[in-house]
Design a protein around this motif. Structure first.
Motif, mmCIF file in Angstrom:
data_model
loop_
_atom_site.group_PDB
_atom_site.id
_atom_site.type_symbol
_atom_site.label_atom_id
_atom_site.label_comp_id
_atom_site.label_asym_id
_atom_site.label_seq_id
_atom_site.Cartn_x
_atom_site.Cartn_y
_atom_site.Cartn_z
ATOM 1 N N GLY A 31 1.100 -1.485 -0.209
ATOM 2 C CA GLY A 31 0.090 -0.041 0.088
ATOM 3 C C GLY A 31 0.838 1.125 -0.032
ATOM 4 O O GLY A 31 0.194 2.355 0.459
ATOM 5 N N ILE A 32 1.940 1.378 -0.289
ATOM 6 C CA ILE A 32 2.948 2.453 -0.803
ATOM 7 C C ILE A 32 2.355 3.576 -1.857
ATOM 8 O O ILE A 32 2.112 3.155 -3.046
ATOM 9 C CB ILE A 32 4.217 2.128 -1.057
ATOM 10 N N GLN A 33 1.921 4.730 -1.190
ATOM 11 C CA GLN A 33 1.051 5.689 -2.032
ATOM 12 C C GLN A 33 2.148 6.666 -2.363
ATOM 13 O O GLN A 33 2.705 7.391 -1.313
ATOM 14 C CB GLN A 33 -0.114 5.986 -1.164
ATOM 15 N N PRO A 34 2.366 7.227 -3.707
ATOM 16 C CA PRO A 34 3.152 8.282 -3.892
ATOM 17 C C PRO A 34 2.109 9.692 -3.609
ATOM 18 O O PRO A 34 1.165 9.430 -4.017
ATOM 19 C CB PRO A 34 3.690 8.233 -5.343
ATOM 20 N N TYR A 35 2.977 10.911 -3.344
ATOM 21 C CA TYR A 35 2.221 12.009 -3.219
ATOM 22 C C TYR A 35 3.169 13.141 -3.745
ATOM 23 O O TYR A 35 4.326 12.972 -3.730
ATOM 24 C CB TYR A 35 2.046 12.378 -1.508
ATOM 25 N N ARG A 36 2.503 13.998 -4.373
ATOM 26 C CA ARG A 36 3.217 15.160 -4.957
ATOM 27 C C ARG A 36 3.231 16.271 -4.057
ATOM 28 O O ARG A 36 2.484 16.701 -3.012
ATOM 29 C CB ARG A 36 2.336 15.582 -6.067
ATOM 30 N N ARG A 37 4.601 16.901 -3.923
ATOM 31 C CA ARG A 37 4.919 17.685 -2.916
ATOM 32 C C ARG A 37 5.500 18.949 -3.807
ATOM 33 O O ARG A 37 6.310 18.836 -4.780
ATOM 34 C CB ARG A 37 6.246 17.471 -2.033
ATOM 35 N N THR A 38 5.049 20.222 -3.533
ATOM 36 C CA THR A 38 5.314 21.363 -4.275
ATOM 37 C C THR A 38 6.407 22.407 -3.633
ATOM 38 O O THR A 38 6.279 22.647 -2.508
ATOM 39 C CB THR A 38 4.021 22.228 -4.506
ATOM 40 N N MET A 39 7.595 22.636 -4.653
ATOM 41 C CA MET A 39 8.461 23.572 -4.015
ATOM 42 C C MET A 39 8.622 24.802 -4.764
ATOM 43 O O MET A 39 8.360 24.533 -6.212
ATOM 44 C CB MET A 39 9.666 23.006 -3.930
#
Length: 364
Positions: free
Chosen positions: A211-219
């Motif tokens: 259940g590894i879920q990628p998430y987008r992080r903004t910089m």
């Protein structure tokens, strides 16, 4: 006995593990991209904070500190950290968030001191209380990643880029791995260090995804007036809405601390998230934003309990997990690699690290 180890993924997780086990074992790093560290490692905000990631991650971060502060000669000997400090801020009228944060890390030994935030952050709007953590430091991410890759290479590890894993079959006690470039690799151990692709690699190997879920992080990188002073710490919102840190030339790196579920792949910053980040910062400081000079996004991949997944798969022989490092994989890489190497029979578990917390069988 020397084993043939194939590590899928040559970002910080795969590179650091390769540097630990190469020499004792025959290692090949299989990287799907044209160069390693493309999706997460190369897009990091680049700081080491003992509290970032929470109490379950803190032992790995703290255990990585000695290596990062003073690496051994075989890793160059020059520190990978530079003094910065971290200031967590909350409205002075509502200090409950800082109280709760201190309570979470009670007994950890991490130095924390209450301060008036205005003493460290010029231009604050309103009254803010701060929690000062002096151990936080900048990380030279590119040099650290390069040092791990170089050490692995000197010990005989082979890096293969543009080598996406497309098939993994266990035959007569060993792995037969077919790659997107047409190549085939034989290995005794398959290490899943594939970051956002970790569950997909697990499925290829016949294992149950965890259940590894990628998430987008903004910089974003901003030019501000007045310029950010070089002494500015990492400034963290206790409510989790943003953090920012100084960069050379008076610039600021800023994030809205977003975590948007994403598919594995290349990601880019979206305008609404950039605007949200700037709005949140300008509610806190009176700096004028002169320009948005850069914007980018990276992937942070978490297991359901937001702890790393380190250890042998409970059902598939010869499959080892080194994944789910979220946004703290760089700051924990030295201890994470040592832990994984120990679980693979090479070395010892770092002091004060409980390996059972991170084993894949915890997902049932």
């Amino acid at each position: 006995m020397t084993r043939r180890i194939a590590i899928v993924g040559a970002g910080m997780a795969g590179a650091s593990l390769a540097a630990r086990v190469a020499g004792s074992d025959s290692v090949v790093l299989l990287e799907a991209e044209a160069h390693p560290g493309f999706h997460a490692t190369g897009r990091s905000a680049a700081f080491w904070s003992e509290t970032y990631g929470g109490p379950g991650v803190q032992p790995l971060t703290s255990a990585s500190g000695p290596f990062l502060h003073q690496p051994p000669p075989e890793f160059g000997g020059e520190p990978f950290l530079a003094e910065r400090g971290e200031l967590m801020i909350a409205p002075a009228a509502d200090p409950a968030a800082l109280d709760a944060f201190e309570a979470r890390f009670a007994g950890s030994g991490i130095a924390m001191m209450r301060e008036n935030a205005a003493g460290r952050v010029p231009g604050l709007r309103g009254e803010w209380q701060g929690l000062w953590m002096p151990s936080c430091a900048d990380i030279d991410v590119a040099r650290l990643h390069g040092a791990f890759l170089a050490r692995a290479r000197r010990l005989g590890a082979i890096l293969r880029c543009d080598a996406m894993l497309v098939e993994a079959r266990r035959v007569a006690g060993s792995w037969r791995l077919r790659l997107g470039d047409g190549g085939v690799v034989e290995a005794d151990v398959l290490v899943n260090a594939a970051g956002a692709w970790a569950d997909r690699v697990a499925a290829l190997a016949g294992a149950r995804p965890v259940g590894i879920q990628p998430y987008r992080r903004t910089m974003v990188q901003l030019r501000v007036d007045p310029p950010a002073p070089p002494s500015l710490p990492v400034v963290m919102d206790a409510a989790g809405g943003f953090y920012f840190k100084p960069e050379p030339g008076g610039r600021v790196w800023l994030t809205p601390h977003d975590e948007t579920p994403a598919e594995p792949g290349d990601v880019a910053a979206e305008e609404i998230d950039v605007a949200l980040a700037i709005d949140r910062m300008q509610r806190v400081v009176d700096w004028r934003v002169e320009a948005v000079e850069r914007r980018w996004a990276g992937l942070r991949s978490f297991a359901p309990d937001r702890l790393p997944v380190y250890g042998w798969d409970p059902r598939v022989e010869g499959l080892f997990w080194c994944a789910g490092q979220g946004g703290f994989g760089i700051q924990t890489a030295p201890a994470g690699a040592s832990l994984c190497a120990a679980l693979m029979g090479r070395g010892t578990v770092p002091a004060d690290v409980d390996a059972a917390l991170y084993r894949p069988e915890r997902f049932g």
